[in-house]
Design a protein around this motif. Structure first.
Motif, short mmCIF file in Angstrom:
data_model
loop_
_atom_site.label_atom_id
_atom_site.label_comp_id
_atom_site.label_asym_id
_atom_site.label_seq_id
_atom_site.Cartn_x
_atom_site.Cartn_y
_atom_site.Cartn_z
N MET A 1 58.54 60.68 22.71
CA MET A 1 57.98 59.34 22.68
C MET A 1 56.56 59.38 23.22
N ASP A 2 55.67 58.67 22.56
CA ASP A 2 54.27 58.60 22.98
C ASP A 2 54.11 57.47 23.99
N LEU A 3 53.93 57.83 25.25
CA LEU A 3 53.81 56.87 26.34
C LEU A 3 52.34 56.53 26.57
N PHE A 4 52.03 55.24 26.63
CA PHE A 4 50.68 54.75 26.90
C PHE A 4 50.77 53.90 28.16
N THR A 5 50.01 54.28 29.19
CA THR A 5 50.08 53.59 30.48
C THR A 5 48.80 52.79 30.71
N VAL A 6 49.00 51.53 31.09
CA VAL A 6 47.89 50.61 31.35
C VAL A 6 48.06 50.03 32.75
N SER A 7 46.99 50.08 33.54
CA SER A 7 47.03 49.43 34.85
C SER A 7 46.01 48.30 34.88
N PHE A 8 46.25 47.33 35.76
CA PHE A 8 45.45 46.11 35.81
C PHE A 8 44.98 45.84 37.23
N PHE A 9 43.69 45.46 37.35
CA PHE A 9 43.10 45.15 38.65
C PHE A 9 42.12 44.00 38.51
N GLY A 10 42.15 43.09 39.47
CA GLY A 10 41.20 41.98 39.44
C GLY A 10 41.04 41.40 40.83
N HIS A 11 40.05 40.52 40.94
CA HIS A 11 39.82 39.84 42.22
C HIS A 11 41.00 38.94 42.55
N ARG A 12 41.18 38.68 43.82
CA ARG A 12 42.29 37.82 44.25
C ARG A 12 42.19 36.44 43.60
N ILE A 13 40.98 35.93 43.50
CA ILE A 13 40.76 34.61 42.90
C ILE A 13 40.02 34.80 41.59
N VAL A 14 40.59 34.26 40.51
CA VAL A 14 39.97 34.33 39.18
C VAL A 14 39.51 32.92 38.83
N PRO A 15 38.20 32.64 38.91
CA PRO A 15 37.72 31.28 38.66
C PRO A 15 37.97 30.81 37.22
N GLU A 16 37.85 31.69 36.26
CA GLU A 16 38.06 31.34 34.85
C GLU A 16 39.48 31.75 34.46
N PHE A 17 40.46 31.15 35.12
CA PHE A 17 41.85 31.53 35.01
C PHE A 17 42.35 31.49 33.56
N ARG A 18 42.12 30.38 32.88
CA ARG A 18 42.63 30.22 31.51
C ARG A 18 42.01 31.22 30.55
N GLU A 19 40.71 31.46 30.67
CA GLU A 19 40.05 32.43 29.80
C GLU A 19 40.60 33.83 30.04
N ALA A 20 40.78 34.18 31.30
CA ALA A 20 41.35 35.50 31.63
C ALA A 20 42.77 35.62 31.07
N GLU A 21 43.53 34.56 31.18
CA GLU A 21 44.90 34.57 30.68
C GLU A 21 44.93 34.79 29.16
N GLU A 22 44.04 34.12 28.43
CA GLU A 22 43.98 34.28 26.97
C GLU A 22 43.59 35.71 26.60
N ARG A 23 42.66 36.29 27.33
CA ARG A 23 42.21 37.65 27.04
C ARG A 23 43.31 38.67 27.32
N VAL A 24 44.03 38.47 28.42
CA VAL A 24 45.14 39.37 28.76
C VAL A 24 46.24 39.26 27.71
N GLU A 25 46.58 38.04 27.31
CA GLU A 25 47.63 37.82 26.30
C GLU A 25 47.28 38.56 25.01
N SER A 26 46.04 38.43 24.57
CA SER A 26 45.60 39.07 23.33
C SER A 26 45.70 40.59 23.43
N LEU A 27 45.26 41.15 24.54
CA LEU A 27 45.32 42.59 24.75
C LEU A 27 46.77 43.09 24.74
#
Length: 159
Positions: A1-27
């Motif tokens: 099986m071809d395993l692809f690992t993705v990790s995520f890091f961001g600031h504690r507070i994300v001022p543009e919460f909705r935009e970040a959420e849309e970008r993460v969903e798309s990815l």
């Protein structure tokens, strides 16, 4: 099986919460469709971690849930984990404790955990919009390690 690992890091507070959420969903949507199996590595230290975990769970329901795992990676055991272990186990597909970080000072332990997550990742996703803090330090580390990175605060799209 071809395993692809993705990790995520961001600031504690994300001022543009909705935009970040849309970008993460798309990815995540794209990764679930294009990759054979994806490990999503997340922490639990702020807005971005919450955005990512929720988005992974939503996309697993919408796209498919047989080719991925949402893995919570903690730098050390917490009272929250101990007191809510059943809920954590029901939400996350796996829970890992970073043994290399467990004996360190809490702030240092988070950075040790972050570096271990970066080291095992094929793609490292950030939501970093200023040049200070732990997420920024982790971004610089990933760049030094020549990891493929994507900063959703300056999003151009994945691939």
């Amino acid at each position: 099986m071809d395993l692809f690992t993705v990790s995520f890091f961001g600031h504690r507070i994300v001022p543009e919460f909705r935009e970040a959420e849309e970008r993460v969903e798309s990815l995540i949507h794209t990764l679930l469709l294009e990759k054979e199996y994806v490990e999503f590595l997340v922490g639990r230290n702020g807005d971005f971690d919450q955005i990512v975990s929720s988005a992974v769970k939503r996309q697993q329901r919408r796209v498919r849930d047989d080719n991925s795992a949402l893995i919570l990676v903690l730098p050390y055991p917490t009272a929250e984990l101990r007191d809510n272990l059943e809920n954590f186990e029901a939400y996350y597909d796996e829970i890992e404790l970073c043994s290399a970080a467990a004996g360190s000072h809490p702030k240092g332990a988070i950075q040790i955990r972050n570096r271990q997550m970066v080291d095992r990742s094929d793609l490292v996703v950030f939501c970093v919009d200023h040049s200070s803090g732990g997420a920024y330090q982790t971004l610089r580390y990933a760049q030094r390690k020549k990891k493929e990175t994507l900063n959703l605060a300056h999003f151009e799209g994945y691939r």
